[in-house]
Design an enzyme around this catalytic site. Structure first.
Site, short mmCIF file in Angstrom:
data_model
loop_
_atom_site.label_atom_id
_atom_site.label_comp_id
_atom_site.label_asym_id
_atom_site.label_seq_id
_atom_site.Cartn_x
_atom_site.Cartn_y
_atom_site.Cartn_z
CE LYS A 55 37.24 33.15 32.83
NZ LYS A 55 36.30 32.24 32.18
CD GLU B 216 42.53 25.22 45.71
OE1 GLU B 216 41.99 26.32 45.49
OE2 GLU B 216 41.94 24.13 45.61
N GLY C 90 38.57 28.55 31.70
CA GLY C 90 39.83 28.21 32.37
C GLY C 90 40.56 27.06 31.69
NE ARG C 91 35.98 22.61 30.95
CZ ARG C 91 35.12 23.29 31.70
NH1 ARG C 91 35.55 23.94 32.77
NH2 ARG C 91 33.84 23.33 31.40
CD GLU D 67 36.68 22.11 35.58
OE1 GLU D 67 37.23 22.94 34.85
OE2 GLU D 67 36.95 22.00 36.79
CG HIS E 57 56.64 -2.14 32.58
ND1 HIS E 57 57.22 -3.37 32.37
CD2 HIS E 57 56.93 -1.39 31.50
CE1 HIS E 57 57.87 -3.34 31.21
NE2 HIS E 57 57.70 -2.15 30.67
CE LYS F 205 36.30 26.20 43.26
NZ LYS F 205 36.19 27.17 42.19
O1 LIG Z 1 41.86 30.36 37.16
P1 LIG Z 1 41.08 30.27 38.40
O2 LIG Z 1 39.97 31.27 38.45
O3 LIG Z 1 41.98 30.39 39.60
O4 LIG Z 1 40.41 28.87 38.46
C1 LIG Z 1 41.14 27.69 38.55
C2 LIG Z 1 40.28 26.47 38.38
O5 LIG Z 1 39.44 26.30 39.48
C3 LIG Z 1 38.05 26.12 39.36
O6 LIG Z 1 37.56 25.56 40.53
C4 LIG Z 1 37.62 25.31 38.17
O7 LIG Z 1 37.29 24.00 38.50
C5 LIG Z 1 38.59 25.29 37.05
O8 LIG Z 1 37.88 25.27 35.85
C6 LIG Z 1 39.53 26.45 37.07
O9 LIG Z 1 40.40 26.36 36.00
#
Ligand SMILES: O=P(O)(O)OC[C@H]1O[C@H](O)[C@H](O)[C@@H](O)[C@@H]1O
Length: 540
Positions: free
Chosen positions: A197, A203, A254-255, A340, A371, A509
């Site tokens: 987003k 990452e 995002g979620r 979150e 199990h 971060k």
């Molecule tokens: O989609 P992006 O901007 O790469 O973000 C990816 C993810 O990282 C962030 O740190 C948030 O914790 C998430 O809510 C998000 O979905």
């Protein structure tokens, strides 16, 4: 945009009183014995999802008070504010309109943009699926909300996926995630989808750069054709060297983004028609959530039950047990969605909350969990409400025939029996008295029978909810996910928190950025002794 917090409603104190007088002593076994209609009374059919709430520690008076609590917090007005696009994510000044992404044309804000974006994304997905595309592997690189939803849905809808088209999901900055995927690829037949987003996520950018380096080194040509992005930051994607970006808007969290272009890998896997069915299922649940009276409103009921358990019973976690292997990533997806969203410690005005918020959400597909950790659910010292999800009819696909089909059908019956047995066992338990009358051939002969019986007894009265789907298909999955989204909204709205920001991920971060060069230089000046010591060990 100010709504009363749950503890400011008179129903809060009434619920505390009700808990002391009745809730704390509530016994499911006694309730079932006394109420022949309990199943009928506490179960309901929502779009695509049947819910049995009867094995919960709830009675008519509890629901009355919980509904009053919701009304006191103006849940209806809060819900409308979301659907209408008011900036309910007030700490970021944003609307929260994932529901607009699945609304039929004209039924929600931003309809023209949404329909155009959807049509463009689906057309691209179909072009990738076409026989002449030459694409065999799609590697989706994203993390968090840009990974969990698409990965979960693609896994769940395997039966609807195009055979021969392989979807891979890479999220972790750990190269052990990307490297094994790359080993299987032919650059000429691979499409990379870089999903972020913000297009700033460490990452995802690291994996995208590594994938591009591999692509060029492995003889790939035409990066523009083999790399596309899904992002609301199209400028950053272009700067990265990606020509084709499917954009979306800041009002998609995002979620909550699998319904947007972030769902591209889903559309590539299952095709445009099925993707639209996924949206339609979610929209059916949206309409139910918006229109059904609270007492017949499944997202509202689940959210209210969450408040009852978290804030009055004091239960700190909830276990999710999907009895369908396709849903094995659902617990991970729900962890982000719920924890979150609602893992917050201050109200909308920034005041510290005097009550608990998000429970820990965890789980594993059934029967595997049985199990492993079900021992603790049955006999441990904590009460953990369990949410079972069962699917009546399996979808093994047309290639499963003959004896295999018969065997798998039989296995499905076993699966369902296990699911029913677990919720029954949690509720019924087994008294010491009952255990005394049982044979226990594997118990040590050196122990007294009473001691053995105590080890073999179960407290019971452990609550669970069972959600039933007729079958797991795009429409029912869409409805199920939307059910969870709205349930999280309900508890967040009553707790008076902002369920749509995630400042809690920022500190780590920022510290990571400052530690990164130190791992290279070895500079530990000013660090606490533990971090300094670990850093030096990692460098040694
Ligand atoms: O989609 P992006 O901007 O790469 O973000 C990816 C993810 O990282 C962030 O740190 C948030 O914790 C998430 O809510 C998000 O979905």
């Amino acid at each position: 945009m100010s709504y009363p917090r749950c503890d400011q409603s008179p129903a809060w104190a009434a619920l505390q009183d009700h808990y002391r007088r009745s809730g704390a002593q509530f016994d499911l076994r006694a309730a079932f014995a006394a109420e022949p209609e309990r199943f009928a009374q506490w179960s309901l059919q929502a779009p695509e999802v049947f819910a049995d709430l009867s094995k919960n520690r709830i009675e008519a008076a509890t629901l009355d008070l919980l509904v009053q609590l919701a009304e006191g917090c103006q849940l209806g007005a809060q819900r409308e504010a979301m659907f209408k696009g008011e900036p309910i994510n007030h700490t970021e000044g944003r609307a929260v309109l994932h529901t607009a992404l699945r609304a039929p044309a004209g039924a929600a804000p931003f309809s023209d943009e949404v329909q155009a974006s959807l049509a463009r994304m689906l057309a691209f997905a179909e072009s990738v699926r076409a026989a002449d595309s030459g694409i065999r592997d799609v590697v989706h690189i994203g993390i968090g909300g840009s990974d969990l939803g698409p990965a979960m849905v693609v896994q769940a809808l395997q039966a609807f996926a195009k055979p021969g088209l392989r979807l891979h999901f890479v999220s972790n900055v750990d190269g052990h995630d990307l490297a094994p995927v790359l080993r299987e690829l032919d650059p000429a037949r691979t499409l990379f989808v870089i999903a972020s987003k913000t297009f700033t996520t460490q990452e995802t950018l690291a994996n995208a750069l590594a994938a591009k380096a591999w692509f060029l080194a492995a003889g790939g040509s035409d990066v523009g054709r083999h790399f596309v992005a899904t992002s609301s930051n199209t400028a950053a994607a272009a700067e990265f060297g990606i020509h084709t970006t499917f954009g979306f808007w800041d009002w998609v969290g995002g979620r909550y983004s699998l319904w947007s272009v972030i769902g591209l890998p889903i559309a590539i896997a299952i095709g445009a028609e099925h993707f639209r069915a996924l949206l339609a299922g979610a929209w059916a649940m949206d309409e139910h959530f918006r229109a059904a009276p609270l007492r017949q409103n499944l997202p509202a009921l689940l959210g209210l039950l969450d408040i009852w358990y978290r804030n009055f019973h004091g239960f700190t976690s909830r276990s999710v047990a999907p009895y369908h292997q396709g849903l094995k990533r659902l617990p991970a997806y729900l962890q982000q969605l719920e924890m979150e969203s609602n893992g917050k410690g201050v109200d909308r005005e920034g005041q510290a909350l005097p009550y608990g918020t998000s429970p820990v959400v965890w789980g594993e597909a059934g029967t595997n969990g049985q199990h492993a950790y079900f021992q603790m659910l049955h006999q441990g010292t904590d009460v953990i409400p369990v949410e079972f999800i069962a699917v009546k009819t399996p979808t093994h696909g047309p290639q499963v025939t003959g004896e295999l089909a018969e065997r798998l059908a039989d296995q499905h019956v076993k699966l369902l029996a296990n699911c029913l047995a677990q919720s029954q066992a949690l509720m019924q338990g087994k008294s010491v008295e009952e255990a005394l009358h049982e044979r226990a051939p594997t118990a040590s002969k050196s122990l007294g029978v009473l001691t053995v019986a105590r080890h073999r007894s179960f407290p019971g009265n452990r609550p669970s909810t069972t959600l039933l789907l007729e079958t797991l298909n795009p429409r029912s999955l869409g409805a199920l996910i939307a059910l969870y989204e709205h349930r999280v909204f309900v508890s967040g709205a009553l707790w008076g928190i902002n369920s749509f920001d995630q400042w809690g991920v920022e500190l780590g971060k920022a510290l990571c950025s400052s530690l990164l060069p130190r791992l290279g230089s070895g500079d530990v000046a000013g660090l606490d002794a533990s971090t300094a010591g670990l850093l030096q060990k990692l460098r040694a």
